[in-house]
Design a protein around this motif. Structure first.
Motif, short mmCIF file in Angstrom:
data_model
loop_
_atom_site.label_atom_id
_atom_site.label_comp_id
_atom_site.label_asym_id
_atom_site.label_seq_id
_atom_site.Cartn_x
_atom_site.Cartn_y
_atom_site.Cartn_z
N VAL A 1 0.83 -1.20 0.00
CA VAL A 1 0.00 0.00 0.00
C VAL A 1 0.87 1.25 0.00
N VAL A 2 1.91 1.25 0.84
CA VAL A 2 2.82 2.39 0.92
C VAL A 2 3.55 2.59 -0.40
N VAL A 3 4.02 1.50 -0.98
CA VAL A 3 4.73 1.59 -2.26
C VAL A 3 3.81 2.11 -3.35
N THR A 4 2.57 1.62 -3.36
CA THR A 4 1.60 2.06 -4.36
C THR A 4 1.29 3.54 -4.18
N ARG A 5 1.11 3.95 -2.93
CA ARG A 5 0.81 5.35 -2.66
C ARG A 5 1.96 6.26 -3.09
N HIS A 6 3.19 5.81 -2.83
CA HIS A 6 4.36 6.60 -3.18
C HIS A 6 4.53 6.71 -4.70
N SER A 7 4.05 5.72 -5.42
CA SER A 7 4.24 5.71 -6.87
C SER A 7 3.05 6.32 -7.62
N ARG A 8 2.06 6.83 -6.90
CA ARG A 8 0.92 7.45 -7.56
C ARG A 8 1.36 8.66 -8.39
N TYR A 9 0.70 8.87 -9.49
CA TYR A 9 1.03 10.00 -10.36
C TYR A 9 -0.21 10.35 -11.18
N PRO A 10 -0.50 11.64 -11.34
CA PRO A 10 -1.73 12.03 -12.04
C PRO A 10 -1.66 11.78 -13.54
N ASP A 11 -2.80 11.86 -14.15
CA ASP A 11 -2.92 11.67 -15.60
C ASP A 11 -2.75 13.02 -16.30
N TYR A 12 -1.59 13.19 -16.92
CA TYR A 12 -1.31 14.42 -17.66
C TYR A 12 -1.57 14.22 -19.15
N SER A 13 -2.57 13.46 -19.49
CA SER A 13 -2.85 13.22 -20.91
C SER A 13 -3.18 14.55 -21.60
N ALA A 14 -2.98 14.57 -22.90
CA ALA A 14 -3.09 15.81 -23.68
C ALA A 14 -4.49 16.41 -23.60
N LEU A 15 -4.52 17.74 -23.48
CA LEU A 15 -5.77 18.49 -23.55
C LEU A 15 -5.80 19.25 -24.88
N THR A 16 -6.98 19.57 -25.34
CA THR A 16 -7.14 20.32 -26.58
C THR A 16 -7.25 21.79 -26.25
N TYR A 17 -6.22 22.55 -26.58
CA TYR A 17 -6.18 23.97 -26.23
C TYR A 17 -6.54 24.85 -27.42
N SER A 18 -7.01 26.04 -27.08
CA SER A 18 -7.22 27.08 -28.09
C SER A 18 -6.78 28.41 -27.50
N GLY B 1 5.79 16.03 -1.37
CA GLY B 1 6.63 14.89 -1.04
C GLY B 1 6.13 13.63 -1.71
N VAL B 2 5.95 13.70 -3.02
CA VAL B 2 5.35 12.62 -3.82
C VAL B 2 6.19 12.41 -5.06
N LYS B 3 5.76 11.44 -5.87
CA LYS B 3 6.44 11.18 -7.13
C LYS B 3 6.29 12.39 -8.05
N ARG B 4 7.42 12.85 -8.60
CA ARG B 4 7.42 14.00 -9.50
C ARG B 4 8.34 13.70 -10.69
N LYS B 5 8.06 14.36 -11.80
CA LYS B 5 8.88 14.21 -12.99
C LYS B 5 9.37 15.60 -13.40
N GLU B 6 10.59 15.93 -13.02
CA GLU B 6 11.11 17.26 -13.24
C GLU B 6 12.62 17.23 -13.35
N THR B 7 13.16 18.21 -14.04
CA THR B 7 14.61 18.30 -14.20
C THR B 7 15.25 19.21 -13.17
N GLY B 8 14.46 20.07 -12.52
CA GLY B 8 14.99 20.99 -11.53
C GLY B 8 15.23 20.33 -10.19
N LYS B 9 15.82 21.08 -9.28
CA LYS B 9 16.12 20.60 -7.93
C LYS B 9 15.04 21.03 -6.96
N ALA B 10 14.33 20.06 -6.37
CA ALA B 10 13.28 20.36 -5.40
C ALA B 10 13.92 20.88 -4.12
N LEU B 11 13.39 21.98 -3.58
CA LEU B 11 13.96 22.60 -2.39
C LEU B 11 13.15 22.30 -1.13
#
Length: 405
Positions: free
Chosen positions: A89-106, A242-252
């Motif tokens: 459960v802890v591992v699953t919770r730590h690996s959660r990540y939202p759905d950033y699927s493409a949106l249609t913008y204008s 304090g969760v799973k993130r996908k970024e190139t910068g340094k979290a402070l």
């Protein structure tokens, strides 16, 4: 003589029974005297069923286990259950990540050209961040050349005249008239301000309801900006990273609550080319920010690596629709895993300013130690000529705002 050497010792002939030596026999004892005279094979186990409880317990037979053994077994079982149930459960919770699927913008709004500043209100009055600065209104900023625009760019700067600055130097702060709850924001930045005592920022917020409606700092630095840009969120309770993130910068920091760590928020730092002198030498670049229920992401693109679907003032392409799902990993990622984005970020205006000194740039840690600026921040502003602020200006190609349908 011995009997062995003289057979006829008892009369020379066969001895009679009476004359034979007495037989060797065991000591006599009564049948009931077994305690004082044990039998020859006394080692034989003579225990009775009544003695069964005194026998050694068999470790293989659970019926013979003691209470202590059962307690130890129960503890082991509980530990195993925790490992089997809780850990996944802890591992699953730590690996959660939202759905950033493409949106249609204008395209929803464009800030560019000679009318760039027409879409903003000018802030005047006491600086909320305790800066040593005087923010000038629209007509005054135009008269002092603190804000001006051309067909290709818009400039916001600190006053570079040699007027009396003992009570603070003049600068400008603008807030967009339009507000947003979500969207994709493209900021084409040609030049970022830097210099001792400066505290510039490009951010989104609701100034009338801060921090309730949140704050998103897209570009922010202090003084000579030796460590690059910092992207930061400031919120009320229950927003952490304090969760799973996908970024190139340094979290402070991971806690975005404005009341923690001196209102430092949850920041992410870029490299040295993400802001200041190095950023400007590279021709500036593009910052893109996506605000949606799934999370907030901020990208930094160098001038020579801007995605082809981003329209800038320096590009030859017509207005195309950007698609963040095709872009590289973001500089800063603030997923909604432990932060309800829709609840924390509402009614956001685009804000640009160049503050002086104040709660961040004025601290000796950043003014003296980090940037190597002399004396105190207030003394610097009071005594330096206008030429000290020659690099203290923003120059923007354009702002573009896209909304999802």
């Amino acid at each position: 003589m011995s009997y062995r050497n003289d057979r006829n010792a008892f009369g020379g002939g066969p001895a009679s029974f009476a004359e034979r030596p007495p037989a060797y026999s065991s000591p006599s004892y009564a049948r009931g005297d077994r305690a004082s005279h044990p039998p020859k094979y006394a080692a034989v186990n003579t225990s009775t069923p009544r003695d069964f409880q005194n026998r050694p317990r068999s470790k293989r037979n659970p019926k013979t286990w003691s209470r202590k053994c059962w307690i130890i077994l129960a503890v082991i079982v509980v530990i195993i259950l925790i490992i089997v149930i809780v850990v996944p459960v802890v591992v699953t919770r730590h690996s959660r990540y939202p759905d950033y699927s493409a949106l249609t913008y204008s395209l929803a709004a464009t800030y560019s050209g000679t009318t760039f500043f027409d879409k903003f209100d000018y802030f005047t009055g006491y600086d909320p961040a305790a800066g040593f600065v005087h923010y000038v209104d629209g007509p005054g900023s135009a008269a002092l050349n603190l804000t001006y625009a051309s067909p290709s760019s818009a400039v916001l700067r600190v006053d570079i005249s040699d007027t009396d600055t003992t009570t603070g130097r003049k600068s400008a702060r603008i807030t967009s008239k339009e507000t947003y709850d979500s969207g994709l924001f493209i900021f084409d930045v040609l030049h970022s301000p830097y210099g001792c005592s400066t505290w510039p920022a490009l951010w989104l917020s609701d100034p009338s309801n801060w921090p309730t409606n949140g704050e998103i700092d897209i570009m922010e630095a202090t003084n000579l900006a030796p460590v690059g840009n910092q992207v930061t969120l400031h919120t009320t309770n229950h927003c952490s990273m304090g969760v799973k993130r996908k970024e190139t910068g340094k979290a402070l920091k991971s806690n975005c609550l404005n009341a923690t760590d001196g209102d430092s928020g949850c920041g992410v730092r870029g490299n040295t080319a993400s802001y200041g002198e190095e950023f400007n030498s590279n021709g500036g670049g593009v910052y893109a920010m996506e605000l949606r229920d799934a999370g907030i992401r901020v990208w930094h693109f160098d001038r020579d690596s801007i995605p082809s679907d981003i329209t800038t003032s320096t590009s030859n392409t017509t207005d195309v629709i950007p698609n963040p799902s095709t872009w590289p990993e973001a500089l800063a990622d603030f997923p909604s895993t432990n932060c309800n984005i829709g609840d924390h970020f509402r009614n956001q205006s685009i804000i640009v300013d160049i503050d002086l000194c104040g709660q961040w740039a004025g601290q000796s840690t950043y003014f003296n130690t980090q940037s190597g600026c002399p004396g105190t921040c207030v003394d610097y502003v009071s005594n330096q000529p206008g030429s000290a602020y020659k690099n203290a200006y923003w120059e923007f190609g354009s702002f573009r705002v896209y909304q999802a349908s």
